[in-house]
Design a protein around this motif. Structure first.
Motif, PDB file in Angstrom:
ATOM      1  N   LYS A   5       0.845  -1.103  -0.001  1.00 56.05           N
ATOM      2  CA  LYS A   5      -0.079  -0.034   0.192  1.00 56.05           C
ATOM      3  C   LYS A   5       0.845   0.972   0.042  1.00 56.05           C
ATOM      4  CE  LYS A   5      -4.458  -1.626   2.284  1.00 56.05           C
ATOM      5  NZ  LYS A   5      -5.378  -1.315   3.417  1.00 56.05           N
ATOM      6  N   LYS A   6       1.979   1.081   0.531  1.00 51.19           N
ATOM      7  CA  LYS A   6       2.707   2.266   0.879  1.00 51.19           C
ATOM      8  C   LYS A   6       3.504   2.826  -0.484  1.00 51.19           C
ATOM      9  CE  LYS A   6       6.597   4.113   3.673  1.00 51.19           C
ATOM     10  NZ  LYS A   6       7.514   3.929   4.791  1.00 51.19           N
ATOM     11  N   GLN A   7       3.730   1.726  -1.398  1.00 52.29           N
ATOM     12  CA  GLN A   7       4.142   2.061  -2.526  1.00 52.29           C
ATOM     13  C   GLN A   7       3.264   2.334  -3.751  1.00 52.29           C
ATOM     14  OE1 GLN A   7       7.508   2.243  -2.894  1.00 52.29           O
ATOM     15  NE2 GLN A   7       7.932   1.875  -0.719  1.00 52.29           N
ATOM     16  N   ILE A   8       2.087   1.962  -3.581  1.00 49.58           N
ATOM     17  CA  ILE A   8       1.194   2.392  -4.676  1.00 49.58           C
ATOM     18  C   ILE A   8       1.225   3.900  -4.870  1.00 49.58           C
ATOM     19  CG2 ILE A   8      -1.442   2.466  -5.201  1.00 49.58           C
ATOM     20  CD1 ILE A   8      -1.568  -0.261  -3.935  1.00 49.58           C
ATOM     21  N   PRO A   9       0.992   4.991  -4.094  1.00 41.70           N
ATOM     22  CA  PRO A   9       1.115   6.244  -4.542  1.00 41.70           C
ATOM     23  C   PRO A   9       2.238   6.459  -5.214  1.00 41.70           C
ATOM     24  CG  PRO A   9       0.150   6.210  -2.025  1.00 41.70           C
ATOM     25  CD  PRO A   9       0.716   4.667  -2.510  1.00 41.70           C
ATOM     26  N   ASN A  10       3.392   6.077  -4.848  1.00 42.87           N
ATOM     27  CA  ASN A  10       4.671   6.213  -5.379  1.00 42.87           C
ATOM     28  C   ASN A  10       4.756   5.968  -6.866  1.00 42.87           C
ATOM     29  OD1 ASN A  10       5.410   7.495  -3.155  1.00 42.87           O
ATOM     30  ND2 ASN A  10       6.672   5.736  -2.216  1.00 42.87           N
ATOM     31  N   LEU A  11       4.164   4.750  -6.956  1.00 51.89           N
ATOM     32  CA  LEU A  11       4.165   4.147  -8.443  1.00 51.89           C
ATOM     33  C   LEU A  11       3.128   5.061  -9.190  1.00 51.89           C
ATOM     34  CD1 LEU A  11       4.514   1.799 -10.619  1.00 51.89           C
ATOM     35  CD2 LEU A  11       2.543   0.513  -9.365  1.00 51.89           C
ATOM     36  N   ASP A  49      -2.360  10.166  -6.932  1.00 51.10           N
ATOM     37  CA  ASP A  49      -1.343   9.682  -6.261  1.00 51.10           C
ATOM     38  C   ASP A  49      -1.569  10.282  -4.610  1.00 51.10           C
ATOM     39  OD1 ASP A  49      -0.566  12.293  -6.436  1.00 51.10           O
ATOM     40  OD2 ASP A  49       1.402  12.155  -6.940  1.00 51.10           O
ATOM     41  N   GLY A  50      -2.042  11.648  -4.501  1.00 52.54           N
ATOM     42  CA  GLY A  50      -2.139  12.255  -3.318  1.00 52.54           C
ATOM     43  C   GLY A  50      -3.480  11.436  -2.749  1.00 52.54           C
ATOM     44  N   PHE A  51      -4.495  11.314  -3.496  1.00 58.05           N
ATOM     45  CA  PHE A  51      -5.754  10.679  -3.196  1.00 58.05           C
ATOM     46  C   PHE A  51      -5.596   9.364  -2.438  1.00 58.05           C
ATOM     47  CE2 PHE A  51      -9.246   7.658  -4.117  1.00 58.05           C
ATOM     48  CZ  PHE A  51     -10.173   8.510  -3.510  1.00 58.05           C
ATOM     49  N   PHE A  52      -4.761   8.588  -3.032  1.00 53.51           N
ATOM     50  CA  PHE A  52      -4.547   7.288  -2.580  1.00 53.51           C
ATOM     51  C   PHE A  52      -3.453   7.175  -1.583  1.00 53.51           C
ATOM     52  CE2 PHE A  52      -5.889   5.671  -6.771  1.00 53.51           C
ATOM     53  CZ  PHE A  52      -6.895   4.652  -6.384  1.00 53.51           C
ATOM     54  N   ALA A  53      -2.792   8.144  -1.355  1.00 55.05           N
ATOM     55  CA  ALA A  53      -1.784   8.297  -0.104  1.00 55.05           C
ATOM     56  C   ALA A  53      -2.704   8.517   1.113  1.00 55.05           C
ATOM     57  CB  ALA A  53      -0.647   9.571  -0.452  1.00 55.05           C
ATOM     58  N   ARG A  54      -3.549   9.588   0.898  1.00 58.15           N
ATOM     59  CA  ARG A  54      -4.512   9.601   2.049  1.00 58.15           C
ATOM     60  C   ARG A  54      -5.491   8.735   2.384  1.00 58.15           C
ATOM     61  NH1 ARG A  54      -4.424  14.746  -1.136  1.00 58.15           N
ATOM     62  NH2 ARG A  54      -6.431  13.994  -1.882  1.00 58.15           N
ATOM     63  N   LEU A  55      -6.035   7.917   1.280  1.00 53.38           N
ATOM     64  CA  LEU A  55      -6.644   6.533   1.533  1.00 53.38           C
ATOM     65  C   LEU A  55      -6.255   5.654   2.215  1.00 53.38           C
ATOM     66  CD1 LEU A  55      -9.497   5.404   0.851  1.00 53.38           C
ATOM     67  CD2 LEU A  55      -8.558   4.453  -1.093  1.00 53.38           C
ATOM     68  N   PHE A  56      -4.998   5.298   1.790  1.00 53.57           N
ATOM     69  CA  PHE A  56      -4.324   4.286   2.675  1.00 53.57           C
ATOM     70  C   PHE A  56      -3.394   5.031   3.854  1.00 53.57           C
ATOM     71  CE2 PHE A  56      -3.878   2.253  -2.012  1.00 53.57           C
ATOM     72  CZ  PHE A  56      -5.039   1.737  -1.762  1.00 53.57           C
ATOM     73  N   LYS A  57      -3.510   6.221   4.007  1.00 48.09           N
ATOM     74  CA  LYS A  57      -2.834   6.961   5.148  1.00 48.09           C
ATOM     75  C   LYS A  57      -1.220   6.429   5.111  1.00 48.09           C
ATOM     76  CE  LYS A  57      -7.018   6.841   8.135  1.00 48.09           C
ATOM     77  NZ  LYS A  57      -7.442   6.371   9.436  1.00 48.09           N
ATOM     78  N   VAL A  58      -0.778   6.710   3.986  1.00 49.25           N
ATOM     79  CA  VAL A  58       0.789   6.497   3.975  1.00 49.25           C
ATOM     80  C   VAL A  58       1.412   7.522   3.170  1.00 49.25           C
ATOM     81  CG1 VAL A  58       0.247   4.051   3.538  1.00 49.25           C
ATOM     82  CG2 VAL A  58       0.290   5.384   1.432  1.00 49.25           C
TER      83      VAL A  58
END
Length: 237
Positions: A5-11, A49-58
């Protein structure tokens, strides 16, 4: 699972960077329409990318830096090159110097300064100060398409004028870093009252693009700035 999960926003951020690289290749081939589409794709990835970072809290400092580095290519280098290319083909009104078109990269310099400042400016968590680089990139990437598809002689004369293009370059670098608060399109709360300005802007933007096509994009960026200024005055009251 958490590590994935932590790497999904970076990808997703890296997909933004990849889109910018592809857009740059198309721009160097004078294929500005596909360059525009890939910049739009990059901006799409930049939003999520920011949306998923907030969604996954990563959310992480690494993600913040990656985001700015990706934006530097997609929304900084690509529009700078497009202005360089347009100046190279413009009517000679100021100087015929081979160095003059390189002033197009003033857009890239302004974008770089804006992105670096954004990373350390704690005031820009829920809104922006100065025009975001993706909005500026859309504005500039639309110009050669307006020139290509518009039947307006005024548009043709303006967008082939060294004076006008130089003014757009300097204005772009200024508005990127101007102390003008602009609202964000990111929805923080899911209520009509809290998002009314975003909804009005999106509806009006849809109509502008529907009726004016590529020519509607510069208009909607100008509308975004004007609506923000009006909204700022309303809040002060």
């Amino acid at each position: 699972m958490q590590a994935i999960k932590k790497q999904i926003p970076n990808l997703i951020t890296l997909l933004n960077l990849f889109s910018g690289c592809v857009a740059l290749v198309f721009a160097t081939q004078d294929n500005f329409e596909w360059a525009f589409y890939f910049v739009c794709l990059g901006i799409f990835f930049d939003f999520f990318d920011g949306f998923f970072a907030r969604l996954f809290k990563v959310s992480s400092p690494l993600g913040l830096q990656l985001d700015s580095l990706a934006d530097m290519v997609t929304s900084g280098v690509v529009p700078g090159y497009v202005m360089y290319a347009m100046l190279s083909k413009a009517q000679v009104e100021i100087t015929a110097s081979v160095l003059f078109p390189y002033l197009g990269f003033v857009v890239t310099l302004g974008s770089c300064y804006r992105l670096a400042n954004f990373n350390i400016d704690t005031r820009q968590t829920d809104s922006f100060i100065g025009l975001p680089t993706p909005a500026n990139a859309l504005f500039i990437l639309s110009l050669p398409l307006v020139l290509q598809y518009s039947d307006s002689l005024m548009a043709l004369e303006m967008l082939t004028s060294q004076w006008v293009l130089l003014g757009l370059i300097l204005g772009s670098a200024y508005i990127l870093n101007a102390e003008i608060p602009l609202f964000s399109l990111k929805l923080k709360k899911f209520t009509l009252k809290d998002n009314i300005i975003q909804i009005v802007f999106l509806l009006f933007s849809f109509l502008l693009v529907l009726f004016f096509h590529f020519a509607g994009i510069p208009l909607l960026i100008l509308f975004y700035v004007l609506l923000s200024v009006v909204n700022n005055q309303w809040i002060k009251k």
